[in-house]
Design a protein around this motif. Structure first.
Motif, mmCIF file in Angstrom:
data_model
loop_
_atom_site.group_PDB
_atom_site.id
_atom_site.type_symbol
_atom_site.label_atom_id
_atom_site.label_comp_id
_atom_site.label_asym_id
_atom_site.label_seq_id
_atom_site.Cartn_x
_atom_site.Cartn_y
_atom_site.Cartn_z
ATOM 1 N N THR A 187 0.826 -1.214 0.000
ATOM 2 C CA THR A 187 0.000 0.000 0.000
ATOM 3 C C THR A 187 0.858 1.260 0.000
ATOM 4 O O THR A 187 0.574 2.212 -0.742
ATOM 5 C CB THR A 187 -0.931 -0.002 1.227
ATOM 6 O OG1 THR A 187 -1.790 -1.133 1.145
ATOM 7 C CG2 THR A 187 -1.766 1.264 1.272
ATOM 8 N N SER A 204 -6.929 3.583 -2.326
ATOM 9 C CA SER A 204 -6.103 2.405 -2.597
ATOM 10 C C SER A 204 -6.872 1.114 -2.340
ATOM 11 O O SER A 204 -6.534 0.064 -2.898
ATOM 12 C CB SER A 204 -4.838 2.443 -1.737
ATOM 13 O OG SER A 204 -5.159 2.296 -0.364
ATOM 14 N N VAL A 205 -7.919 1.186 -1.506
ATOM 15 C CA VAL A 205 -8.719 -0.017 -1.241
ATOM 16 C C VAL A 205 -9.321 -0.536 -2.545
ATOM 17 O O VAL A 205 -9.216 -1.730 -2.873
ATOM 18 C CB VAL A 205 -9.838 0.298 -0.225
ATOM 19 C CG1 VAL A 205 -10.746 -0.909 -0.047
ATOM 20 C CG2 VAL A 205 -9.240 0.728 1.109
ATOM 21 N N GLY A 245 -5.573 -2.311 1.913
ATOM 22 C CA GLY A 245 -6.974 -2.149 1.506
ATOM 23 C C GLY A 245 -7.703 -3.478 1.485
ATOM 24 O O GLY A 245 -8.814 -3.605 2.025
ATOM 25 N N SER A 266 -4.004 4.025 9.513
ATOM 26 C CA SER A 266 -4.457 5.058 8.567
ATOM 27 C C SER A 266 -4.534 6.418 9.244
ATOM 28 O O SER A 266 -4.124 7.439 8.674
ATOM 29 C CB SER A 266 -5.831 4.683 7.990
ATOM 30 O OG SER A 266 -5.797 3.423 7.374
#
Length: 313
Positions: free
Chosen positions: A98, A254-255, A267, A289
């Motif tokens: 990520t 990004s998920v 994600g 996050s």
């Protein structure tokens, strides 16, 4: 400057605990029971109750939150309900994917956005300026997931220039690593690139109208010299603000991109945690996050002090 940065850091720390508390409350309100998921296809009431006791799910939400905070302060984020791995091990293994994706997306956004804004400023009022503004405005309206699918269809499946799926660690070589990040990075960085273009072009346009810039032009300095030496630094504040906000959105985006390109990142981990009601992993993802967003905002605040010393007071 150090005192200003310290004040901003102290003001940001409470967010690291408030956001997980909100997630605890949302999990409590959401339908479904993690104990039922973990008990298998045909759970018995005794089996479900035993799992609830084992995981402290019968305790009040504030008690569980206090226990979680105590564990976090001791460096323990808990153990996954589904895989029996520690949350730190699970997140660390997925974090590289990520963060690599976010890094490539932000570099793409800054390089492309700044280049287009500077070209448009040097050609202000002309056809190039209008084309750049038009393309940036259109790019803002393009959904990232749709653009990601188009890139994969054209450049991975059609032209076979880049891999369509997966991720290669940097330890396997720079080009294998980068080739797996080019398409998802461009898809993820399109929106911030468009906003950097519009914000920097607008800010440069305003700075170019100020008296000191007009005086510099009147003295015979070239337009490129006026833009790069006398205008660019003062036009960076709104761009830094945009980048600060966009890092959080890129991390969230990004998920979707990781799902499209089948990348083993945070994600996908978060989605699997939500589907399996894996509360420790979900809380670990939220804490990570939130920490990234807080650090980015802190850097943005400190950069304000660099670009504009009046902000420090």
């Amino acid at each position: 400057m150090i005192r200003y940065a310290s004040r901003r850091l102290l003001a940001a720390i409470p967010l690291l605990f408030v956001v997980p508390l909100l997630v605890f409350a949302l999990i409590e309100l959401a339908p479904g029971d993690p104990a039922v998921v973990l008990a298998g296809d045909e759970p018995t009431p005794d089996r479900v109750e035993a799992i609830r006791e084992e995981l402290n799910l019968n305790a009040p939400v504030l008690v569980r939150y206090a226990m979680w905070v105590g564990d976090v302060l001791r460096g323990d984020l808990g153990t996954s309900f589904l895989s029996d791995q520690t949350v730190i091990e699970l997140l660390t293994r997925r974090m590289a994917t990520t963060m690599s994706l976010v890094l490539v997306a932000m570099i793409f956004a800054v390089v492309l956005g700044a280049t287009l804004a500077l070209v448009a400023t040097l050609r202000s009022g002309g056809i190039v300026d209008r084309i750049v503004n038009g393309l940036a405005s259109v790019a803002i309206a393009i959904p990232g997931f749709w653009f990601g699918l188009v890139l994969a269809s054209v450049f991975a499946v059609g032209l076979q220039m880049f891999p369509a799926f997966g991720y290669q660690p940097l330890a396997d070589g720079f080009w294998p690593w980068l080739s797996h990040l080019v398409l998802p990075g461009i898809a993820l960085g399109l929106l911030p690139a468009a906003e950097v273009t519009l914000q920097l072009r607008s800010a440069l346009g305003q700075v170019m109208k100020t008296d000191y810039v007009l005086n510099a032009e009147a003295k015979g300095l070239s337009r490129s010299s006026v833009v790069f030496k006398h205008s660019l630094k003062n036009a960076c504040i709104p761009v830094v603000t945009v980048l600060g906000f966009r890092v959080a959105e890129v991390l969230a985006g990004s998920v979707t991109i990781e799902m499209i390109y089948n990348m083993p990142g945070l994600g996908r981990t978060a989605i699997e945690a939500v589907q399996g009601r894996d509360i420790p992993v979900l809380l670990g993802f939220v804490l990570f996050s939130t920490t990234v967003v807080v650090l980015v905002n802190l850097i943005v605040d400190i950069s304000y002090g660099y670009f504009n010393p009046k902000v420090r007071s």
